[in-house]
Design a protein around this motif. Structure first.
Motif, PDB file in Angstrom:
ATOM      1  N   PHE A 123      11.361  26.080   4.707  1.00 35.44           N
ATOM      2  CA  PHE A 123      10.086  27.571   5.764  1.00 35.44           C
ATOM      3  C   PHE A 123       8.817  26.862   4.619  1.00 35.44           C
ATOM      4  CE2 PHE A 123       8.553  31.387   6.179  1.00 35.44           C
ATOM      5  CZ  PHE A 123       8.070  31.257   7.857  1.00 35.44           C
ATOM      6  N   ALA A 124       7.669  27.419   4.863  1.00 36.08           N
ATOM      7  CA  ALA A 124       6.417  27.427   3.935  1.00 36.08           C
ATOM      8  C   ALA A 124       5.427  28.665   4.850  1.00 36.08           C
ATOM      9  CB  ALA A 124       5.564  26.093   4.213  1.00 36.08           C
ATOM     10  N   GLY A 125       5.588  28.845   5.773  1.00 37.97           N
ATOM     11  CA  GLY A 125       4.838  30.817   6.360  1.00 37.97           C
ATOM     12  C   GLY A 125       4.117  30.120   7.024  1.00 37.97           C
ATOM     13  N   THR A 126       3.555  31.398   7.621  1.00 43.75           N
ATOM     14  CA  THR A 126       2.871  30.912   8.476  1.00 43.75           C
ATOM     15  C   THR A 126       1.764  30.132   8.202  1.00 43.75           C
ATOM     16  OG1 THR A 126       1.585  33.443   8.686  1.00 43.75           O
ATOM     17  CG2 THR A 126       3.539  33.184  10.050  1.00 43.75           C
ATOM     18  N   ALA A 127       0.930  29.639   9.699  1.00 49.32           N
ATOM     19  CA  ALA A 127      -0.453  29.010   8.664  1.00 49.32           C
ATOM     20  C   ALA A 127      -1.588  30.245   9.326  1.00 49.32           C
ATOM     21  CB  ALA A 127      -0.939  28.280  10.214  1.00 49.32           C
ATOM     22  N   SER A 128      -2.364  29.971   8.315  1.00 47.13           N
ATOM     23  CA  SER A 128      -3.823  30.464   7.977  1.00 47.13           C
ATOM     24  C   SER A 128      -5.004  29.446   8.357  1.00 47.13           C
ATOM     25  CB  SER A 128      -3.211  31.113   6.817  1.00 47.13           C
ATOM     26  OG  SER A 128      -3.711  30.289   5.777  1.00 47.13           O
ATOM     27  N   GLY A 129      -6.347  30.905   8.645  1.00 42.88           N
ATOM     28  CA  GLY A 129      -7.503  30.829   8.699  1.00 42.88           C
ATOM     29  C   GLY A 129      -7.348  29.908   9.684  1.00 42.88           C
ATOM     30  N   ARG A 130      -6.755  30.499  10.701  1.00 41.48           N
ATOM     31  CA  ARG A 130      -6.964  29.760  12.361  1.00 41.48           C
ATOM     32  C   ARG A 130      -6.369  31.398  13.015  1.00 41.48           C
ATOM     33  NH1 ARG A 130      -3.045  25.509  14.328  1.00 41.48           N
ATOM     34  NH2 ARG A 130      -4.110  24.448  14.281  1.00 41.48           N
TER      35      ARG A 130
END
Length: 80
Positions: free
Chosen positions: A73-80
């Motif tokens: 798990f690498a976190g939530t996607a950002s920039g969207r």
């Protein structure tokens, strides 16, 4: 990224280590088992997993499900 409507929450998570359809299936199976989850779409090419649920999910539950599937798990996607 998280988007909420009156009845559902859509969150895009980042998962590393997925390389194929089997990987997508393993992640989808584990996340689909979480309470309140109505759909999961994992895309190995981008490492993004879109989850639609009745309410926001606890990050530790998502992390545990992804770990159970054998990925990171690498976190939530950002920039969207």
């Amino acid at each position: 990224m998280t988007a909420e409507t009156d009845t559902q929450t859509t969150t895009v998570y980042r998962v590393t280590g997925m390389t194929c359809g089997h990987c997508e299936g393993a992640v989808t199976t584990e996340l689909s088992a979480l309470p309140g989850v109505s759909s999961v779409k994992a895309v190995a090419a981008t490492g993004e997993v879109t989850v639609v649920s009745a309410a926001p999910l606890a990050e530790e539950d998502v992390r545990a499900a992804v770990d159970e599937a054998g990925y990171e798990f690498a976190g939530t996607a950002s920039g969207r």
